[in-house]
Design a protein around this motif. Sequence first.
Motif, PDB file in Angstrom:
ATOM      1  N   MET A   1       0.827  -1.199   0.000  1.00  0.00           N
ATOM      2  CA  MET A   1       0.000   0.000   0.000  1.00  0.00           C
ATOM      3  C   MET A   1       0.864   1.253   0.000  1.00  0.00           C
ATOM      4  O   MET A   1       0.517   2.253  -0.632  1.00  0.00           O
TER       5      MET A   1
ATOM      6  N   HIS B   1      -6.330   4.447   3.503  1.00  0.00           N
ATOM      7  CA  HIS B   1      -6.496   3.875   2.166  1.00  0.00           C
ATOM      8  C   HIS B   1      -6.845   2.389   2.222  1.00  0.00           C
ATOM      9  O   HIS B   1      -7.551   1.892   1.342  1.00  0.00           O
TER      10      HIS B   1
ATOM     11  N   LEU C   1     -10.024   0.796   0.554  1.00  0.00           N
ATOM     12  CA  LEU C   1      -9.929  -0.370  -0.329  1.00  0.00           C
ATOM     13  C   LEU C   1     -10.945  -1.436   0.086  1.00  0.00           C
ATOM     14  O   LEU C   1     -11.632  -2.025  -0.763  1.00  0.00           O
TER      15      LEU C   1
ATOM     16  N   ASN D   1     -14.378  -0.301  -0.966  1.00  0.00           N
ATOM     17  CA  ASN D   1     -14.586  -0.502  -2.403  1.00  0.00           C
ATOM     18  C   ASN D   1     -14.865  -1.963  -2.726  1.00  0.00           C
ATOM     19  O   ASN D   1     -15.662  -2.282  -3.605  1.00  0.00           O
ATOM     20  N   TRP D   2     -14.175  -2.851  -1.999  1.00  0.00           N
ATOM     21  CA  TRP D   2     -14.350  -4.285  -2.230  1.00  0.00           C
ATOM     22  C   TRP D   2     -15.775  -4.712  -1.893  1.00  0.00           C
ATOM     23  O   TRP D   2     -16.388  -5.512  -2.588  1.00  0.00           O
TER      24      TRP D   2
END
Length: 380
Positions: free
Chosen positions: A81, A114, A118, A121-122
């Motif tokens: 990341m 972040h 992430l 978003n998943w």
Amino acid sequence: MTNNQTINSRDICDSNLQGTNTGVDITCLLQVELVAKGIFQNVDCLGLLSARSVSPAWKDAVDNARVWKLVLDKDVKWKKMHNVLIKKGVAVEPTEVDNYSEFYPELYVKIKKHLLSLEKNWVTKASYEQIKKMPYAGFVGHLNFQVKLADQFIVTRQSPQTIEIFNRWTLAPESVFDIGVDSDRAMMKSIDLTSEYLALGCNRGKIFVFCIKTRDLLHKLIDDPALLNCGSFAQDVMASRVDCSHLVFSPTGNMLLSCISNNSCQYETLTLRKITSPQEWKIVHQQTIHQFNVRRIQMDDSYIYLLGGANKGIQVRCATSLELVNTIGEAEHFIKSFQPYDRWIIVAGREQISLWETLVGTCIRRCQMNQTDGDIKTIG
């Protein structure tokens, strides 16, 4: 630890015990460097952040001994990341002059933010919905890619002769490449790219190389020796059955491997080119493989991996000479996908996953999948 250091540590310990009823701070008894290397580097980033708030001595031990870098470097998820944030321009690499006590806690906050984004978003598929709106012609049987990912770009196919490049992080369109002009009926079959070059493999055995920045066509390459002097009608017919089915840049971007499939003669030509400048792409090795039917290629710094047709297995070849090193899983039926990892290759069959040692060529372990879960299609 010297006698004087031992006496001093005892004095500090005794004063702590006599002055208060609280426990003894372990950092008073041990050297800061010993605490950092022996204890703090064995916790995760969240543990480090908690350790900083225990006491001033612990905070100094964490920050002054620079254990943040040790912890971040061994945490694969956080390290990846961090690299992503560097590419996005959100974070930078630390330098020797940076104040580690400020740099790494701030980086921790950015990475945590972040990672949470992430995961969101998943779950919500927010980014997936954005990417779905990007224009590209759907899967075509004779094309070896739909969407290609690179560090900074997403490449999508717009037509048999046109591709468009998007910024990977903002999804904004960057540029369009068209091989239709003077392409002699060329149609794309394969693609790979680096930060500098875009290589398109086409039918009739041709490879078009573009400069990413200027979009200039740098080279038209032909890697099948039988097509170099193609002039007669018979040769032209043969050329129509030759495809550049696979293209792979090396991880460093200084080598290009092409696989030209001659469907008339049932052979494939592997060509390794060394890139010394935008103008010079020199062939250093070339190898012909008969009746192997290459379906997929991967390349790392040491080896080239070729997945063959039915019951052909995976050929492992030297990345600098193309010499055959080993063949993995020749007896395996229906290999769907594979993934090299360090000195191992993970192979996905229709109903099982197996782990192979690359150099020895032996299967170390198998994991049978439940047939009710469906066939394995890919692995990564």
